[in-house]
Design a protein around this motif. Structure first.
Motif, mmCIF file in Angstrom:
data_model
loop_
_atom_site.group_PDB
_atom_site.id
_atom_site.type_symbol
_atom_site.label_atom_id
_atom_site.label_comp_id
_atom_site.label_asym_id
_atom_site.label_seq_id
_atom_site.Cartn_x
_atom_site.Cartn_y
_atom_site.Cartn_z
ATOM 1 N N SER A 209 -43.505 -59.278 -2.335
ATOM 2 C CA SER A 209 -43.368 -58.773 -1.062
ATOM 3 C C SER A 209 -43.149 -57.403 -1.080
ATOM 4 N N VAL A 210 -43.585 -56.648 -0.437
ATOM 5 C CA VAL A 210 -43.391 -55.150 -0.115
ATOM 6 C C VAL A 210 -42.872 -54.753 1.109
ATOM 7 N N LEU A 211 -41.493 -53.952 1.031
ATOM 8 C CA LEU A 211 -40.845 -53.584 2.373
ATOM 9 C C LEU A 211 -40.764 -52.164 2.363
ATOM 10 N N LEU A 212 -40.992 -51.700 3.620
ATOM 11 C CA LEU A 212 -40.930 -50.117 3.740
ATOM 12 C C LEU A 212 -39.380 -49.990 4.546
ATOM 13 N N LEU A 213 -38.573 -49.412 3.982
ATOM 14 C CA LEU A 213 -37.221 -49.172 4.825
ATOM 15 C C LEU A 213 -36.992 -47.762 5.123
ATOM 16 N N HIS A 214 -36.602 -47.734 6.458
ATOM 17 C CA HIS A 214 -35.991 -46.075 6.719
ATOM 18 C C HIS A 214 -34.506 -46.641 6.574
ATOM 19 N N PRO A 215 -33.718 -45.858 5.624
ATOM 20 C CA PRO A 215 -32.396 -46.240 5.581
ATOM 21 C C PRO A 215 -31.425 -45.693 6.561
ATOM 22 N N GLY A 216 -31.954 -45.009 7.679
ATOM 23 C CA GLY A 216 -31.085 -44.496 8.837
ATOM 24 C C GLY A 216 -30.533 -42.980 8.155
ATOM 25 N N PHE A 217 -29.943 -42.552 8.926
ATOM 26 C CA PHE A 217 -29.396 -41.113 8.675
ATOM 27 C C PHE A 217 -28.056 -41.211 7.759
ATOM 28 N N ASN A 218 -28.252 -40.578 6.510
ATOM 29 C CA ASN A 218 -27.077 -40.750 5.653
ATOM 30 C C ASN A 218 -26.500 -39.305 5.455
ATOM 31 N N LYS A 219 -25.447 -39.128 5.215
ATOM 32 C CA LYS A 219 -24.554 -37.778 4.628
ATOM 33 C C LYS A 219 -24.757 -37.541 3.355
ATOM 34 N N THR A 220 -25.848 -37.076 2.971
ATOM 35 C CA THR A 220 -26.092 -37.039 1.350
ATOM 36 C C THR A 220 -26.337 -35.365 1.286
ATOM 37 N N GLU A 221 -26.681 -34.977 -0.078
ATOM 38 C CA GLU A 221 -27.133 -33.440 -0.303
ATOM 39 C C GLU A 221 -28.350 -33.540 0.517
ATOM 40 N N MET A 222 -29.242 -34.304 0.498
ATOM 41 C CA MET A 222 -30.860 -34.166 1.173
ATOM 42 C C MET A 222 -30.361 -33.654 2.550
ATOM 43 N N THR A 223 -29.383 -34.433 3.153
ATOM 44 C CA THR A 223 -29.446 -33.945 4.639
ATOM 45 C C THR A 223 -28.190 -33.094 5.079
ATOM 46 N N LYS A 224 -27.396 -32.335 3.876
ATOM 47 C CA LYS A 224 -26.415 -31.641 4.028
ATOM 48 C C LYS A 224 -26.749 -30.265 5.166
ATOM 49 N N LYS A 225 -28.064 -29.842 4.654
ATOM 50 C CA LYS A 225 -28.370 -28.774 5.750
ATOM 51 C C LYS A 225 -28.363 -29.050 7.426
ATOM 52 N N TYR A 226 -28.592 -30.476 7.737
ATOM 53 C CA TYR A 226 -28.296 -30.834 8.833
ATOM 54 C C TYR A 226 -27.016 -31.341 9.563
ATOM 55 N N GLU A 227 -26.019 -30.872 8.441
ATOM 56 C CA GLU A 227 -24.450 -31.385 8.971
ATOM 57 C C GLU A 227 -24.207 -31.054 10.384
ATOM 58 N N HIS A 228 -24.489 -30.266 11.015
ATOM 59 C CA HIS A 228 -24.285 -29.875 12.357
ATOM 60 C C HIS A 228 -24.899 -30.780 13.535
ATOM 61 N N ILE A 229 -25.681 -31.635 12.867
ATOM 62 C CA ILE A 229 -26.308 -32.847 13.957
ATOM 63 C C ILE A 229 -25.623 -34.247 13.330
ATOM 64 N N TRP A 230 -25.129 -34.358 12.221
ATOM 65 C CA TRP A 230 -24.528 -35.591 11.644
ATOM 66 C C TRP A 230 -23.935 -36.476 12.750
ATOM 67 N N GLU A 231 -23.084 -35.773 13.469
ATOM 68 C CA GLU A 231 -22.495 -36.680 14.317
ATOM 69 C C GLU A 231 -22.956 -36.989 15.647
ATOM 70 N N ILE A 232 -23.921 -36.259 16.157
ATOM 71 C CA ILE A 232 -24.680 -36.409 17.333
ATOM 72 C C ILE A 232 -25.738 -37.410 16.957
ATOM 73 N N GLU A 233 -26.373 -37.452 15.708
ATOM 74 C CA GLU A 233 -27.487 -38.429 15.543
ATOM 75 C C GLU A 233 -27.084 -39.560 14.701
ATOM 76 N N GLY A 234 -25.633 -39.626 14.607
ATOM 77 C CA GLY A 234 -25.242 -41.117 14.005
ATOM 78 C C GLY A 234 -25.323 -41.255 12.696
ATOM 79 N N ALA A 235 -25.220 -39.891 11.874
ATOM 80 C CA ALA A 235 -25.461 -40.155 10.333
ATOM 81 C C ALA A 235 -24.259 -40.837 9.828
ATOM 82 N N VAL A 236 -24.351 -41.553 8.799
ATOM 83 C CA VAL A 236 -23.277 -42.498 8.237
ATOM 84 C C VAL A 236 -22.907 -41.951 6.685
ATOM 85 N N ASP A 237 -21.887 -42.431 6.199
ATOM 86 C CA ASP A 237 -21.472 -42.561 4.912
ATOM 87 C C ASP A 237 -22.458 -43.230 4.135
#
Ligand SMILES: NC(=O)c1ccc[n+]([C@@H]2O[C@H](COP(=O)([O-])OP(=O)(O)OC[C@H]3O[C@@H](n4cnc5c(N)ncnc54)[C@H](OP(=O)(O)O)[C@@H]3O)[C@@H](O)[C@H]2O)c1
Length: 336
Positions: A274-302
């Motif tokens: 089987s093949v599953l495509l998963l969007h992992p949600g909004f995670n607080k990582t290096e990749m999204t560090k540039k969006y730190e200001h919207i982490w809390e508004i948009e529900g980013a998680v550890d």
């Protein structure tokens, strides 16, 4: 009917608070442009006018990330807000799970969780670390592998087969999001970066899955998981990138990734994979560090929480869901 009505009320309620969208580049621009709540209201009203139920009767997630998170909070949704209340990793105990990009970010968090629940984590990455080798055992780390390198990927698949193979789950997690915003009007399109993202995010998982299948490194009934992104939903661009566009390379790469996965799901289901495509949600990582200001508004998680959300969907879904595109935040489908 009741849920459709309450959803509409919630969306109207939160439309006035919608100050950013997940497509973070859009929100960055919005913060210096027109009032975001105005444009969100327009989206909601035009959708309502067209009598369009974007949840398709409750089976699909909603595009607006701020409203999605606010709705989860208003409903006190445990699936969304408290994965620990429903998660039990026991089904993966004793399974052999390969993770690409398992050396940092969400990938490393998935690897840590796999070890915690008694699975064997096999990491394919570009560069290892003593921490990683201590965590999974040196013999389970295959470093020096760039997912854009055909030969390196084929070689590692053969090595993994030689070292025991029998992978129950493959989590294609390695990914890349170019930093600067790309806009035609600013003449900032970067075509080399666009091709690089397509190579890593779309061809990377296809290359890895192809090599593992041909090396016969998979166990019977294996699951081929691809960590994609909601950014690959074409339908959601008119909400998340509304009036702004941008992020051409990254978002195109995920649309191509999704297409490859659906084609693969059709090809390999007769082989029992089987093949599953998963969007992992909004995670607080290096990749999204540039969006730190919207982490809390948009529900980013550890990432530790993101990892459990991902593994929960890995366990829950199989051949019946092959080729589906699922949001690990709420377990609902994302439209193409
Ligand atoms: N964080 C989020 O909110 C979010 C949202 C949607 C989707 N995703 C997806 O989730 C996955 C993990 O994201 P993340 O947030 O953990 O990102 P991250 O912190 O930037 O980590 C990216 C991982 O991918 C690896 N990688 C990048 N290019 C590679 C290549 N050419 N070959 C092999 N490995 C490569 C990196 O390895 P190196 O250490 O060698 O660079 C690293 O392990 C990605 O596919 C991302 O697109 C994340």
């Amino acid at each position: 009917m009741k849920s459709a009505l309450s959803t509409t009320l919630l969306l109207l309620l939160y439309s006035s608070q919608a100050i950013a969208f997940f497509a973070p580049a859009a929100s960055l621009i919005r913060s210096t442009q027109s009032t975001p709540s105005t444009s969100y209201s327009r989206t909601t009203m035009s959708a309502a006018a067209a009598n369009f139920d974007e949840t398709r009767g409750g089976t699909h997630s909603i595009a607006d990330q701020v409203a999605r998170f606010a709705k989860a909070k208003a409903e006190n949704n445990p699936r969304y807000l408290d994965i620990d209340s429903i998660y039990d990793g026991g089904d993966l105990s004793g399974k052999r799970v390969l993770v690409t990009g398992g050396n940092r970010g969400l990938g490393l968090a998935i690897v840590k969780e796999l070890v915690a629940i008694g699975a064997t984590a096999i990491v394919v990455c570009r560069s290892s670390s003593p921490e990683l080798e201590k965590l999974v055992g040196k013999w389970n780390v295959y470093d020096g592998v760039d997912v854009v390198d055909d030969e390196a990927v084929k070689k590692v698949a053969k090595r993994i087969k030689g070292d025991g193979g029998a992978l129950d789950v493959v989590i294609n997690n390695a990914g890349y999001f170019y930093g600067p915003q790309e806009l035609v009007k600013d003449d900032t399109l970067n075509f080399d970066e666009q091709l690089k993202q397509i190579n890593i995010c779309a061809l990377g998982p296809l290359r890895m899955n192809n090599a593992l299948i041909n090396a016969k490194a998979l166990a019977e009934g294996a699951k081929l998981v691809i960590i994609t992104s909601q950014a690959g939903s074409v339908e959601w661009r008119s909400t998340q990138n509304k009036d702004v566009g941008g992020d051409y390379g990254h978002h195109m790469s995920r649309a191509a990734c999704n297409m490859a996965a659906v084609l693969l799901s059709e090809e390999v289901k007769s082989m029992g994979y089987s093949v599953l495509l998963l969007h992992p949600g909004f995670n607080k990582t290096e990749m999204t560090k540039k969006y730190e200001h919207i982490w809390e508004i948009e529900g980013a998680v550890d990432p530790a929480i993101g990892a459990k959300r991902v593994l929960y969907e890995v366990m829950k879904n199989g051949m019946e869901e092959t080729g589906k595109f699922i949001n690990c935040e709420d377990g609902l489908e994302i439209p193409w």
